[in-house]
Design an enzyme around this catalytic site. Structure first.
Site, PDB file in Angstrom:
ATOM      1  N   SER A  17       0.809  -1.225   0.000  1.00 19.94           N
ATOM      2  CA  SER A  17       0.000   0.000   0.000  1.00 19.94           C
ATOM      3  C   SER A  17       0.835   1.265   0.000  1.00 19.94           C
ATOM      4  O   SER A  17       0.353   2.335  -0.363  1.00 19.94           O
ATOM      5  CB  SER A  17      -0.951   0.007   1.205  1.00 19.94           C
ATOM      6  N   ARG A  18       2.100   1.161   0.406  1.00 23.58           N
ATOM      7  CA  ARG A  18       2.949   2.353   0.506  1.00 23.58           C
ATOM      8  C   ARG A  18       4.415   1.974   0.305  1.00 23.58           C
ATOM      9  O   ARG A  18       4.758   0.803   0.209  1.00 23.58           O
ATOM     10  CB  ARG A  18       2.772   3.015   1.879  1.00 23.58           C
ATOM     11  N   ASP A  72      -2.929  -9.632   8.231  1.00 28.55           N
ATOM     12  CA  ASP A  72      -1.695  -9.564   9.006  1.00 28.55           C
ATOM     13  C   ASP A  72      -0.735 -10.622   8.463  1.00 28.55           C
ATOM     14  O   ASP A  72      -0.995 -11.822   8.574  1.00 28.55           O
ATOM     15  CB  ASP A  72      -2.005  -9.816  10.483  1.00 28.55           C
ATOM     16  N   SER A 153      17.753  -6.071   3.600  1.00 31.27           N
ATOM     17  CA  SER A 153      18.174  -4.714   3.962  1.00 31.27           C
ATOM     18  C   SER A 153      19.687  -4.670   4.067  1.00 31.27           C
ATOM     19  O   SER A 153      20.336  -5.704   4.316  1.00 31.27           O
ATOM     20  CB  SER A 153      17.554  -4.312   5.304  1.00 31.27           C
ATOM     21  N   SER A 155      20.804  -3.678   6.516  1.00 30.90           N
ATOM     22  CA  SER A 155      20.878  -4.086   7.924  1.00 30.90           C
ATOM     23  C   SER A 155      21.153  -5.576   8.089  1.00 30.90           C
ATOM     24  O   SER A 155      21.405  -6.036   9.203  1.00 30.90           O
ATOM     25  CB  SER A 155      19.582  -3.717   8.647  1.00 30.90           C
ATOM     26  N   GLN A 163      18.360  -1.248  16.484  1.00 30.03           N
ATOM     27  CA  GLN A 163      17.814  -2.234  15.553  1.00 30.03           C
ATOM     28  C   GLN A 163      18.228  -3.663  15.904  1.00 30.03           C
ATOM     29  O   GLN A 163      18.265  -4.530  15.034  1.00 30.03           O
ATOM     30  CB  GLN A 163      18.285  -1.907  14.124  1.00 30.03           C
ATOM     31  N   TYR A 166      15.655  -5.876  14.678  1.00 30.62           N
ATOM     32  CA  TYR A 166      15.338  -5.741  13.256  1.00 30.62           C
ATOM     33  C   TYR A 166      16.405  -6.367  12.364  1.00 30.62           C
ATOM     34  O   TYR A 166      16.094  -7.126  11.433  1.00 30.62           O
ATOM     35  CB  TYR A 166      15.188  -4.256  12.933  1.00 30.62           C
ATOM     36  N   LYS A 170      16.357  -9.246   8.995  1.00 32.21           N
ATOM     37  CA  LYS A 170      16.752  -8.948   7.620  1.00 32.21           C
ATOM     38  C   LYS A 170      17.902  -9.844   7.165  1.00 32.21           C
ATOM     39  O   LYS A 170      17.986 -10.225   5.994  1.00 32.21           O
ATOM     40  CB  LYS A 170      17.103  -7.460   7.482  1.00 32.21           C
ATOM     41  N   THR A 198      19.364   3.229   3.059  1.00 31.76           N
ATOM     42  CA  THR A 198      18.437   4.136   3.731  1.00 31.76           C
ATOM     43  C   THR A 198      17.459   4.707   2.705  1.00 31.76           C
ATOM     44  O   THR A 198      17.821   5.542   1.877  1.00 31.76           O
ATOM     45  CB  THR A 198      19.191   5.282   4.431  1.00 31.76           C
ATOM     46  N   ASN A 204      10.959   4.622   8.433  1.00 29.15           N
ATOM     47  CA  ASN A 204      12.013   5.360   9.130  1.00 29.15           C
ATOM     48  C   ASN A 204      11.777   6.870   9.163  1.00 29.15           C
ATOM     49  O   ASN A 204      12.692   7.649   9.433  1.00 29.15           O
ATOM     50  CB  ASN A 204      13.383   5.072   8.492  1.00 29.15           C
TER      51      ASN A 204
END
Length: 263
Positions: A17-18, A72, A153, A155, A163, A166, A170, A198, A204
């Site tokens: 959606s984004r 979900d 990522s 990351s 993170q 997180y 990733k 980034t 973020n």
């Protein structure tokens, strides 16, 4: 201008959606995808976003058609629902972009267990479930095969103070794509990972609202700017297309030169 890189393909994108997912949906439609299976979380905000995305794609990139599925991604049933809806609408799944993810920045020593659990469930468990569901469909359909793209990522390669919950997810997505490449190659299914640097998205937005931090991140990139969601979309289309027909188990860093810019 449209192209035929993925002409006629059915593309499934989670978290569409984004941000990166939305940019990928538009880019795939631009390059000839005729069926788009777009997953979104399903709250009021993402529901409005997915409706405008559907209107934009179907109004601009004919003959592309869109089917949308809320849910979900951390729930295993959502993955099955997504793939079943795509097959019901379009008959097959040619491409999966496993993109849905969250990053609630948190200090490690005081991080609630619930933050770790939710981040792992969405980012890793969700990616595993939808990858497995898509792979089974790609194995069983005729002609057999497909392309799976996991959004990992930078990351996965480096650490972050806030993170600690997180970055492991990733890194795991990168590893998941590598192992899936080995497990699924015999079914003509390719699996690769994209590693964004980034990218200015909602994930973020709060972190980058600190002007000093934002400027620091910009200066660290070789290209002198933060990434935009559509910077990931082209690489995703490439990995899904026949231009990458001998690419599997690979990882593509899309970070504007952030990783190499140590000195």
């Amino acid at each position: 201008m449209s192209s035929t890189l993925v002409v006629g393909k059915v593309v499934c994108i989670t978290g569409s959606s984004r941000g990166i997912g939305r940019a990928c949906a538009i880019e795939f439609a631009k390059h000839g995808a005729t069926g788009l299976v777009l997953h979104y979380f399903g709250d009021d905000e993402t529901t409005k976003e997915i409706q405008t995305l559907k209107q934009e794609i179907e109004g601009t990139y004919s003959p592309a058609k869109v089917t949308t599925i809320p849910g979900d991604i951390a729930d295993p049933k959502t993955a099955t629902t997504i793939i079943n809806a795509g097959v019901s609408a379009f008959g097959r799944i040619d491409v999966l972009v496993s993109n849905a993810g969250i990053c609630p920045f948190a200090e490690f020593l005081t991080m609630p267990q619930a933050t770790w659990e939710r981040t792992r469930q969405v980012n890793l468990d969700g990616s595993f479930y939808v990858t497995q569901a898509a792979a089974n469909q790609m194995k069983n359909q005729t002609p057999q095969g497909g392309s799976i793209i996991g959004i990992s990522s930078i990351s996965a390669l480096v650490g972050g103070e806030y993170q600690c919950h997180y970055t492991p997810t990733k890194a795991a997505i990168l590893s998941l794509m590598q192992s899936c490449a080995v497990a699924l190659g015999k079914y003509n299914i390719r699996a690769n990972a994209l590693l964004p640097g980034t990218i200015a998205t909602d994930i973020n937005k709060e972190d980058l609202s600190d002007d000093a931090k934002r400027e620091g991140m910009i200066k660290r990139t070789c290209l002198g700017r933060l990434g935009q969601p559509d910077d990931l979309a082209g690489p995703a289309v490439f990995l899904a297309s026949d231009l990458a027909k001998y690419v599997t188990g690979a990882s593509l860093l899309v970070d504007g030169g952030l990783f190499v810019n140590l000195q």
